[in-house]
Design a protein around this motif. Structure first.
Motif, PDB file in Angstrom:
ATOM      1  N   PHE A 161       0.855  -1.192   0.155  1.00  0.00           N
ATOM      2  CA  PHE A 161       0.056   0.041  -0.017  1.00  0.00           C
ATOM      3  C   PHE A 161       0.615   1.262   0.061  1.00  0.00           C
ATOM      4  N   GLY A 162       1.842   1.300   0.768  1.00  0.00           N
ATOM      5  CA  GLY A 162       2.733   2.364   0.714  1.00  0.00           C
ATOM      6  C   GLY A 162       3.496   2.917  -0.432  1.00  0.00           C
ATOM      7  N   SER A 163       3.505   1.997  -1.272  1.00  0.00           N
ATOM      8  CA  SER A 163       4.260   2.147  -2.533  1.00  0.00           C
ATOM      9  C   SER A 163       3.507   3.079  -3.420  1.00  0.00           C
ATOM     10  N   TYR A 164       2.235   2.894  -3.142  1.00  0.00           N
ATOM     11  CA  TYR A 164       1.532   3.814  -4.019  1.00  0.00           C
ATOM     12  C   TYR A 164       1.460   5.361  -3.423  1.00  0.00           C
ATOM     13  N   ALA A 165       1.357   5.539  -2.122  1.00  0.00           N
ATOM     14  CA  ALA A 165       1.868   6.771  -1.577  1.00  0.00           C
ATOM     15  C   ALA A 165       3.086   7.296  -2.276  1.00  0.00           C
ATOM     16  N   GLU A 166       4.112   6.461  -2.095  1.00  0.00           N
ATOM     17  CA  GLU A 166       5.466   7.099  -2.684  1.00  0.00           C
ATOM     18  C   GLU A 166       5.223   7.391  -4.079  1.00  0.00           C
ATOM     19  N   ALA A 167       4.620   6.627  -4.994  1.00  0.00           N
ATOM     20  CA  ALA A 167       4.407   6.831  -6.127  1.00  0.00           C
ATOM     21  C   ALA A 167       3.785   8.313  -6.549  1.00  0.00           C
ATOM     22  N   VAL A 168       2.853   8.638  -5.793  1.00  0.00           N
ATOM     23  CA  VAL A 168       2.236   9.949  -5.911  1.00  0.00           C
ATOM     24  C   VAL A 168       3.197  10.891  -5.664  1.00  0.00           C
ATOM     25  N   LEU A 169       3.966  10.843  -4.649  1.00  0.00           N
ATOM     26  CA  LEU A 169       5.088  11.836  -4.117  1.00  0.00           C
ATOM     27  C   LEU A 169       6.290  12.032  -5.323  1.00  0.00           C
ATOM     28  N   MET A 170       6.297  10.925  -6.093  1.00  0.00           N
ATOM     29  CA  MET A 170       7.496  10.962  -6.825  1.00  0.00           C
ATOM     30  C   MET A 170       6.670  11.653  -8.323  1.00  0.00           C
ATOM     31  N   LEU A 171       5.726  11.524  -8.482  1.00  0.00           N
ATOM     32  CA  LEU A 171       4.780  12.187  -9.636  1.00  0.00           C
ATOM     33  C   LEU A 171       4.647  13.667  -9.252  1.00  0.00           C
ATOM     34  N   ALA A 172       4.637  14.075  -7.925  1.00  0.00           N
ATOM     35  CA  ALA A 172       4.502  15.516  -7.571  1.00  0.00           C
ATOM     36  C   ALA A 172       5.884  16.179  -7.757  1.00  0.00           C
ATOM     37  N   ARG A 173       6.810  15.360  -7.577  1.00  0.00           N
ATOM     38  CA  ARG A 173       8.310  15.927  -7.886  1.00  0.00           C
ATOM     39  C   ARG A 173       8.845  15.919  -9.294  1.00  0.00           C
ATOM     40  N   ARG A 174       8.047  15.027  -9.871  1.00  0.00           N
ATOM     41  CA  ARG A 174       8.608  14.769 -11.488  1.00  0.00           C
ATOM     42  C   ARG A 174       7.862  16.157 -12.238  1.00  0.00           C
ATOM     43  N   PHE A 175       6.505  16.482 -11.630  1.00  0.00           N
ATOM     44  CA  PHE A 175       5.907  17.451 -12.459  1.00  0.00           C
ATOM     45  C   PHE A 175       5.865  18.976 -11.796  1.00  0.00           C
ATOM     46  N   SER A 176       6.473  19.040 -10.502  1.00  0.00           N
ATOM     47  CA  SER A 176       6.491  20.299  -9.775  1.00  0.00           C
ATOM     48  C   SER A 176       5.294  20.711  -9.482  1.00  0.00           C
ATOM     49  N   LEU A 177       4.353  19.499  -8.885  1.00  0.00           N
ATOM     50  CA  LEU A 177       3.184  19.999  -8.428  1.00  0.00           C
ATOM     51  C   LEU A 177       2.900  20.070  -6.967  1.00  0.00           C
ATOM     52  N   PHE A 178       1.887  20.660  -6.359  1.00  0.00           N
ATOM     53  CA  PHE A 178       1.761  20.745  -4.874  1.00  0.00           C
ATOM     54  C   PHE A 178       1.102  19.183  -4.677  1.00  0.00           C
ATOM     55  N   TYR A 179       1.774  18.754  -3.303  1.00  0.00           N
ATOM     56  CA  TYR A 179       1.685  17.546  -3.146  1.00  0.00           C
ATOM     57  C   TYR A 179       1.041  17.756  -1.467  1.00  0.00           C
ATOM     58  N   ALA A 180       0.025  16.806  -1.565  1.00  0.00           N
ATOM     59  CA  ALA A 180      -0.519  16.859  -0.331  1.00  0.00           C
ATOM     60  C   ALA A 180      -0.380  15.284   0.539  1.00  0.00           C
ATOM     61  N   PRO A 181       0.313  15.551   1.424  1.00  0.00           N
ATOM     62  CA  PRO A 181       0.760  14.176   2.204  1.00  0.00           C
ATOM     63  C   PRO A 181      -0.245  13.702   3.152  1.00  0.00           C
ATOM     64  N   VAL A 182      -1.383  13.234   2.373  1.00  0.00           N
ATOM     65  CA  VAL A 182      -2.393  12.549   3.087  1.00  0.00           C
ATOM     66  C   VAL A 182      -2.176  11.432   3.879  1.00  0.00           C
ATOM     67  N   PHE A 214      -4.353  18.840   2.247  1.00  0.00           N
ATOM     68  CA  PHE A 214      -4.478  19.744   0.821  1.00  0.00           C
ATOM     69  C   PHE A 214      -4.049  21.173   1.152  1.00  0.00           C
ATOM     70  N   ILE A 215      -4.799  21.647   2.254  1.00  0.00           N
ATOM     71  CA  ILE A 215      -4.528  23.125   2.729  1.00  0.00           C
ATOM     72  C   ILE A 215      -2.971  23.304   2.575  1.00  0.00           C
ATOM     73  N   GLY A 216      -2.588  22.644   3.336  1.00  0.00           N
ATOM     74  CA  GLY A 216      -0.898  22.746   3.471  1.00  0.00           C
ATOM     75  C   GLY A 216       0.052  22.235   2.492  1.00  0.00           C
ATOM     76  N   ALA A 217      -0.495  21.766   1.406  1.00  0.00           N
ATOM     77  CA  ALA A 217       0.432  20.958   0.388  1.00  0.00           C
ATOM     78  C   ALA A 217       1.239  22.304  -0.196  1.00  0.00           C
ATOM     79  N   ASP A 218       2.418  21.389  -0.487  1.00  0.00           N
ATOM     80  CA  ASP A 218       3.715  22.328  -1.087  1.00  0.00           C
ATOM     81  C   ASP A 218       4.161  21.538  -2.257  1.00  0.00           C
ATOM     82  N   ARG A 219       5.006  22.063  -2.825  1.00  0.00           N
ATOM     83  CA  ARG A 219       5.994  21.434  -3.868  1.00  0.00           C
ATOM     84  C   ARG A 219       7.085  20.737  -3.597  1.00  0.00           C
ATOM     85  N   PRO A 220       7.184  19.590  -3.338  1.00  0.00           N
ATOM     86  CA  PRO A 220       8.147  18.775  -2.634  1.00  0.00           C
ATOM     87  C   PRO A 220       9.563  18.825  -3.566  1.00  0.00           C
TER      88      PRO A 220
END
Length: 220
Positions: A161-182, A214-220
């Protein structure tokens, strides 16, 4: 600047949320206590267009029956999020059911999830929504929740399960998007602390934690 404050500075027209039953507000005690409503209230009570469909996954890969899950996110994001030119913020919370599904590991897996998610993000950015877009890691599921679910949606491991959370973080980094660490935010409260009685959906406190991420999301 955090995502909530960033949106206030942009003069957006509304908020679109995209995901599954958790984004649809399941197990919040009232509609205004679901995480999308809480988020909207924090950024100026903007109108919400809730594009969540309970039970969906993001990826369009084949399940054990050889068919894609109906209403999967990759198959419907264009008409849900790109139906017309707009200045809405877009918040995506997908991956929870993708991570829970274990019955077809050769097709429904984190690699295909990442591939489909990346393609969707590329299209959203190409359409000009990158500056108003935030993606969240899948909500934390308690250990006992891995035994709860319909056919195919049980038996996951914490590492899987945690590998999916890591995948979303990696996508946020790849595309320089705001990331919500839900996932990370909910995990910090302790296993099961933010779950409702069904062990799958969040309690009111869980919805508040998701909104806060989401309110506190930042670009990782």
């Amino acid at each position: 600047m955090r995502f909530g404050e960033h949106l206030k500075s942009l003069g957006i027209s509304g908020i679109r949320v995209f995901g599954d039953s958790i984004t649809a507000g399941f197990n919040a005690s009232r509609p205004n206590r679901a995480w999308p409503a809480l988020f909207a209230a924090e950024v100026g009570s903007l109108p919400i267009r809730n594009c969540a469909i309970p039970g969906t996954v993001l990826q369009g890969a084949r399940l054990a029956d050889g068919k894609a899950r109906p209403d999967n996110g990759i198959g419907r994001f264009e008409y849900a999020l790109l139906d017309a030119r707009h200045r809405d913020a877009i918040l995506i919370l997908y991956g929870y059911n993708d991570a829970r599904y274990t019955a077809a590991p050769d097709t429904m897996n984190v690699q295909n999830f990442t591939r489909d998610y990346a393609w969707m993000l590329e299209e959203l950015i190409r359409a000009g929504h990158g500056d108003r877009l935030a993606i969240g890691s899948p909500p934390y599921i308690p250990d006992a929740g891995f035994a709860v679910g319909s056919a195919g949606f049980t038996g996951q491991t914490r590492i899987g399960f945690g590998s999916y959370a890591e995948a979303v973080l990696m996508l946020a980094r790849r595309f320089s998007l705001f990331y919500a660490p839900v996932y990370e935010t909910m995990k910090a409260y302790g296993d099961g602390a933010l779950a409702s009685a069904d062990l799958v959906h969040p309690s009111d406190a869980g919805h508040r934690a998701i909104s806060g991420a989401f309110i506190g999301a930042d670009r990782p």
